[in-house]
Scaffold this motif. Structure first.
Motif, PDB file in Angstrom:
ATOM      1  N   GLY A  25      -7.790  -0.161 -11.489  1.00 12.82           N
ATOM      2  CA  GLY A  25      -7.704   1.277 -11.691  1.00 12.82           C
ATOM      3  C   GLY A  25      -6.443   1.675 -12.418  1.00 12.82           C
ATOM      4  N   VAL A  26      -6.141   2.942 -12.324  1.00 15.09           N
ATOM      5  CA  VAL A  26      -4.958   3.511 -12.948  1.00 15.09           C
ATOM      6  C   VAL A  26      -4.126   4.170 -11.859  1.00 15.09           C
ATOM      7  CG1 VAL A  26      -4.140   5.203 -14.632  1.00 15.09           C
ATOM      8  CG2 VAL A  26      -6.232   3.934 -15.074  1.00 15.09           C
ATOM      9  N   LYS A  27      -2.827   3.945 -11.893  1.00  9.20           N
ATOM     10  CA  LYS A  27      -1.942   4.580 -10.923  1.00  9.20           C
ATOM     11  C   LYS A  27      -1.847   6.071 -11.258  1.00  9.20           C
ATOM     12  CE  LYS A  27       2.553   4.062  -8.816  1.00  9.20           C
ATOM     13  NZ  LYS A  27       3.805   3.289  -8.790  1.00  9.20           N
ATOM     14  N   ASP A  43      -2.877   3.777  -6.234  1.00 12.23           N
ATOM     15  CA  ASP A  43      -1.876   2.754  -6.547  1.00 12.23           C
ATOM     16  C   ASP A  43      -2.309   1.869  -7.711  1.00 12.23           C
ATOM     17  OD1 ASP A  43      -3.819   1.190  -5.388  1.00 12.23           O
ATOM     18  OD2 ASP A  43      -2.548   0.455  -3.756  1.00 12.23           O
ATOM     19  N   GLY A  44      -3.551   2.011  -8.167  1.00 13.72           N
ATOM     20  CA  GLY A  44      -4.035   1.282  -9.334  1.00 13.72           C
ATOM     21  C   GLY A  44      -4.707  -0.043  -9.043  1.00 13.72           C
ATOM     22  N   THR A  45      -4.821  -0.434  -7.780  1.00 16.02           N
ATOM     23  CA  THR A  45      -5.451  -1.731  -7.492  1.00 16.02           C
ATOM     24  C   THR A  45      -6.961  -1.697  -7.685  1.00 16.02           C
ATOM     25  OG1 THR A  45      -5.556  -1.182  -5.143  1.00 16.02           O
ATOM     26  CG2 THR A  45      -3.647  -2.451  -5.871  1.00 16.02           C
TER      27      THR A  45
END
Length: 72
Positions: A25-27, A43-45
């Motif tokens: 993903g995107v933070k 958090d982008g994970t």
């Protein structure tokens, strides 16, 4: 993949939340498009997406009648 229904605590708008573990993903943050309330910080994970499914009916700002204690 995980699916969930989310409701905005501020205005009551309803959302479908999808989370994909197989995609990065995107933070960042997601704010309610109706009232700008923060729904989630990412958090982008994992890839997380929101879709508005129930738009609340907005009441006018001054919808409550003022109390008048004068007696006729």
């Amino acid at each position: 993949m995980r699916k969930a229904d989310v409701t905005c605590a501020c205005c009551g708008a309803g959302f479908r939340r999808l989370e994909l573990w197989s995609e990065p993903g995107v933070k960042g943050e997601y704010h309610c498009p109706v009232c700008d309330y923060l729904l989630e910080a990412f958090d982008g994970t994992n890839l997380v997406v929101y879709r508005l499914t129930i738009q609340p009916v907005r009441a006018p700002v001054y919808s409550v009648k003022q109390f008048d204690d004068r007696r006729s």
